[in-house]
Design a protein around this motif. Structure first.
Motif, PDB file in Angstrom:
ATOM      1  N   GLU A  61       0.453  -1.317  -0.242  1.00 28.90           N
ATOM      2  CA  GLU A  61      -0.284  -0.076  -0.269  1.00 28.90           C
ATOM      3  C   GLU A  61       0.480   1.179  -0.196  1.00 28.90           C
ATOM      4  O   GLU A  61       0.486   2.398  -0.649  1.00 28.90           O
ATOM      5  CB  GLU A  61      -0.937  -0.415   1.292  1.00 28.90           C
ATOM      6  CG  GLU A  61      -1.909   1.346   1.249  1.00 28.90           C
ATOM      7  CD  GLU A  61      -2.999   1.399   0.211  1.00 28.90           C
ATOM      8  OE1 GLU A  61      -3.023   2.350  -0.400  1.00 28.90           O
ATOM      9  OE2 GLU A  61      -2.998   0.216  -0.024  1.00 28.90           O
ATOM     10  N   ALA A  62       2.656   1.039   0.687  1.00 32.25           N
ATOM     11  CA  ALA A  62       3.302   2.525   0.730  1.00 32.25           C
ATOM     12  C   ALA A  62       3.245   2.569  -0.201  1.00 32.25           C
ATOM     13  O   ALA A  62       3.835   3.670  -0.522  1.00 32.25           O
ATOM     14  CB  ALA A  62       4.495   2.528   2.007  1.00 32.25           C
ATOM     15  N   LYS A  63       4.257   1.228  -1.581  1.00 29.58           N
ATOM     16  CA  LYS A  63       4.600   1.870  -2.425  1.00 29.58           C
ATOM     17  C   LYS A  63       3.769   2.159  -3.639  1.00 29.58           C
ATOM     18  O   LYS A  63       4.068   2.407  -5.130  1.00 29.58           O
ATOM     19  CB  LYS A  63       5.363   0.417  -2.675  1.00 29.58           C
ATOM     20  CG  LYS A  63       6.445   0.150  -1.674  1.00 29.58           C
ATOM     21  CD  LYS A  63       7.019  -1.384  -2.238  1.00 29.58           C
ATOM     22  CE  LYS A  63       7.901  -1.714  -1.022  1.00 29.58           C
ATOM     23  NZ  LYS A  63       8.456  -3.139  -1.518  1.00 29.58           N
TER      24      LYS A  63
ATOM     25  N   LEU B 299      -2.783   5.995   4.065  1.00 24.16           N
ATOM     26  CA  LEU B 299      -3.285   6.467   5.422  1.00 24.16           C
ATOM     27  C   LEU B 299      -4.263   5.612   6.551  1.00 24.16           C
ATOM     28  O   LEU B 299      -4.570   4.940   7.394  1.00 24.16           O
ATOM     29  CB  LEU B 299      -3.254   7.553   5.861  1.00 24.16           C
ATOM     30  CG  LEU B 299      -1.728   8.374   5.704  1.00 24.16           C
ATOM     31  CD1 LEU B 299      -2.035   9.935   6.274  1.00 24.16           C
ATOM     32  CD2 LEU B 299       0.044   6.997   6.357  1.00 24.16           C
ATOM     33  N   TYR B 300      -5.837   5.632   5.398  1.00 24.28           N
ATOM     34  CA  TYR B 300      -6.669   5.040   5.731  1.00 24.28           C
ATOM     35  C   TYR B 300      -6.726   3.823   5.559  1.00 24.28           C
ATOM     36  O   TYR B 300      -7.697   3.430   6.037  1.00 24.28           O
ATOM     37  CB  TYR B 300      -8.193   6.065   5.286  1.00 24.28           C
ATOM     38  CG  TYR B 300      -8.753   7.566   6.206  1.00 24.28           C
ATOM     39  CD1 TYR B 300      -8.885   6.956   7.219  1.00 24.28           C
ATOM     40  CD2 TYR B 300      -8.365   8.735   4.769  1.00 24.28           C
ATOM     41  CE1 TYR B 300      -9.894   8.549   8.204  1.00 24.28           C
ATOM     42  CE2 TYR B 300      -8.542   9.817   6.096  1.00 24.28           C
ATOM     43  CZ  TYR B 300      -9.514   9.522   7.141  1.00 24.28           C
ATOM     44  OH  TYR B 300      -9.893  10.556   7.494  1.00 24.28           O
ATOM     45  N   ASN B 301      -5.668   3.401   4.184  1.00 28.83           N
ATOM     46  CA  ASN B 301      -6.195   2.263   4.126  1.00 28.83           C
ATOM     47  C   ASN B 301      -5.638   1.341   4.834  1.00 28.83           C
ATOM     48  O   ASN B 301      -5.855   0.376   4.768  1.00 28.83           O
ATOM     49  CB  ASN B 301      -5.819   1.653   2.793  1.00 28.83           C
ATOM     50  CG  ASN B 301      -6.775   2.511   1.344  1.00 28.83           C
ATOM     51  OD1 ASN B 301      -8.868   2.643   1.666  1.00 28.83           O
ATOM     52  ND2 ASN B 301      -6.127   2.587   0.319  1.00 28.83           N
ATOM     53  N   ILE B 302      -4.080   1.687   5.196  1.00 30.11           N
ATOM     54  CA  ILE B 302      -3.716   0.959   6.505  1.00 30.11           C
ATOM     55  C   ILE B 302      -3.832   1.079   7.778  1.00 30.11           C
ATOM     56  O   ILE B 302      -4.412  -0.705   8.244  1.00 30.11           O
ATOM     57  CB  ILE B 302      -2.120   2.004   7.206  1.00 30.11           C
ATOM     58  CG1 ILE B 302      -1.520   2.285   5.654  1.00 30.11           C
ATOM     59  CG2 ILE B 302      -1.891   0.897   8.313  1.00 30.11           C
ATOM     60  CD1 ILE B 302      -0.303   1.250   4.965  1.00 30.11           C
ATOM     61  N   ILE B 303      -5.547   1.209   7.925  1.00 27.38           N
ATOM     62  CA  ILE B 303      -6.205   1.358   8.920  1.00 27.38           C
ATOM     63  C   ILE B 303      -6.913   0.205   9.160  1.00 27.38           C
ATOM     64  O   ILE B 303      -7.306  -0.757   9.315  1.00 27.38           O
ATOM     65  CB  ILE B 303      -6.466   2.375   9.184  1.00 27.38           C
ATOM     66  CG1 ILE B 303      -6.123   3.733  10.115  1.00 27.38           C
ATOM     67  CG2 ILE B 303      -7.881   2.177  11.070  1.00 27.38           C
ATOM     68  CD1 ILE B 303      -7.410   4.549  11.085  1.00 27.38           C
TER      69      ILE B 303
ATOM     70  N   HIS C 144       4.851   4.314   7.701  1.00 33.20           N
ATOM     71  CA  HIS C 144       4.348   5.145   7.708  1.00 33.20           C
ATOM     72  C   HIS C 144       5.444   6.910   6.780  1.00 33.20           C
ATOM     73  O   HIS C 144       4.153   7.782   6.130  1.00 33.20           O
ATOM     74  CB  HIS C 144       3.264   5.818   8.953  1.00 33.20           C
ATOM     75  CG  HIS C 144       2.089   5.640   8.683  1.00 33.20           C
ATOM     76  ND1 HIS C 144       2.321   3.830   9.689  1.00 33.20           N
ATOM     77  CD2 HIS C 144       0.947   5.704   8.835  1.00 33.20           C
ATOM     78  CE1 HIS C 144       1.708   4.207   9.611  1.00 33.20           C
ATOM     79  NE2 HIS C 144       0.528   4.889  10.390  1.00 33.20           N
ATOM     80  N   THR C 145       6.732   6.455   7.096  1.00 34.63           N
ATOM     81  CA  THR C 145       7.420   7.836   6.572  1.00 34.63           C
ATOM     82  C   THR C 145       7.095   7.519   4.871  1.00 34.63           C
ATOM     83  O   THR C 145       6.928   8.822   4.195  1.00 34.63           O
ATOM     84  CB  THR C 145       8.567   7.385   6.897  1.00 34.63           C
ATOM     85  OG1 THR C 145       8.337   7.778   8.009  1.00 34.63           O
ATOM     86  CG2 THR C 145       9.776   8.619   6.456  1.00 34.63           C
ATOM     87  N   THR C 146       7.350   6.383   4.359  1.00 32.85           N
ATOM     88  CA  THR C 146       6.725   6.722   2.963  1.00 32.85           C
ATOM     89  C   THR C 146       5.967   6.710   2.067  1.00 32.85           C
ATOM     90  O   THR C 146       6.029   7.985   1.284  1.00 32.85           O
ATOM     91  CB  THR C 146       6.921   4.912   2.175  1.00 32.85           C
ATOM     92  OG1 THR C 146       8.129   4.333   2.866  1.00 32.85           O
ATOM     93  CG2 THR C 146       7.096   4.288   1.065  1.00 32.85           C
ATOM     94  N   ILE C 147       4.555   6.369   2.861  1.00 34.10           N
ATOM     95  CA  ILE C 147       3.728   7.266   2.552  1.00 34.10           C
ATOM     96  C   ILE C 147       3.311   8.743   2.646  1.00 34.10           C
ATOM     97  O   ILE C 147       2.772   9.424   1.864  1.00 34.10           O
ATOM     98  CB  ILE C 147       2.089   7.266   3.091  1.00 34.10           C
ATOM     99  CG1 ILE C 147       2.407   5.416   3.368  1.00 34.10           C
ATOM    100  CG2 ILE C 147       0.617   7.666   2.787  1.00 34.10           C
ATOM    101  CD1 ILE C 147       0.970   4.513   4.199  1.00 34.10           C
TER     102      ILE C 147
END
Length: 201
Positions: free
Chosen positions: A74-76, A85-89, A130-133
């Motif tokens: 997701e971050a890539k 960020l919402y998708n991570i949750i 999260h830093t990548t995002i």
């Protein structure tokens, strides 16, 4: 060839343990039951794992790797950093809902040496993704952030804190139930909404 055979047996044990833990709960599963499922002796299990706790941790490590790989994917592939960020949750929600009987939250409250070290590694991995995002958000013109790493650490720590502060009646012997878990997820999303508003370009 011998090493491959050992690895295959270890994987079979972990798969059998995961199946049992997911269906009946980790604390209610015995080593005898796992051995019976595999048609092997309990001694065979102890050859690979000193006790059930070590096996439980190995199972968690196995599924956590798949969880982190999904989040890192997701971050890539960021087209909207806020959406990512919402998708991570949501990825976290699906993962914990699927594996809730593995008693993940009990493990998170365990501060013994080995587990503490693993938790530190996991936390750093979350901060890095999260830093990548957030860096992608800066590149896309979504976010105005001077220090993406520090900002990511703050977001991860605040989000993690909600896992323990929202349930005000959970003991060391219980895990989050569905209602408490849903409350944690909603609070995490609300926090993220406020956070994104604060770093918008």
């Amino acid at each position: 060839m011998q090493a491959e055979t050992k690895d295959e047996m270890r994987d079979r044990i972990l798969e059998a343990a995961l199946k049992r833990f997911t269906h009946y709960g980790a604390s209610k599963t015995t080593m005898n039951e796992i051995a019976d499922d595999l048609h092997c002796s309990k001694a065979s299990l102890y050859y690979y794992f000193p006790d059930k706790k070590a096996m439980h941790l190995a199972v968690l490590e196995k599924i956590a790797e798949a969880f982190y790989q999904e989040m890192e994917k997701e971050a890539k592939e960021v087209t909207s950093a806020a959406t990512a960020l919402y998708n991570i949750i949501d990825i976290r929600k699906v993962f914990i809902s699927r594996f809730c009987r593995l008693e993940i939250f009990k493990i998170l409250k365990d501060n013994s040496g080995l587990i503490l070290e693993e938790k530190k590694k996991a936390k750093q991995r979350e901060i890095d993704l999260h830093t990548t995002i957030i860096k992608a958000g800066i590149a896309l013109g979504e976010f105005d952030v001077k220090d993406p790493q520090e900002t990511s650490a703050l977001l991860v720590e605040a989000t993690m804190g909600l896992r323990f502060s929202v349930p005000d009646h959970i003991s060391d012997e219980t895990d989050l139930d569905d209602e408490m878990f849903a409350a944690v997820i909603e609070k995490q999303k609300h926090l993220l909404k406020i956070f994104i508003r604060g770093i918008k370009a």
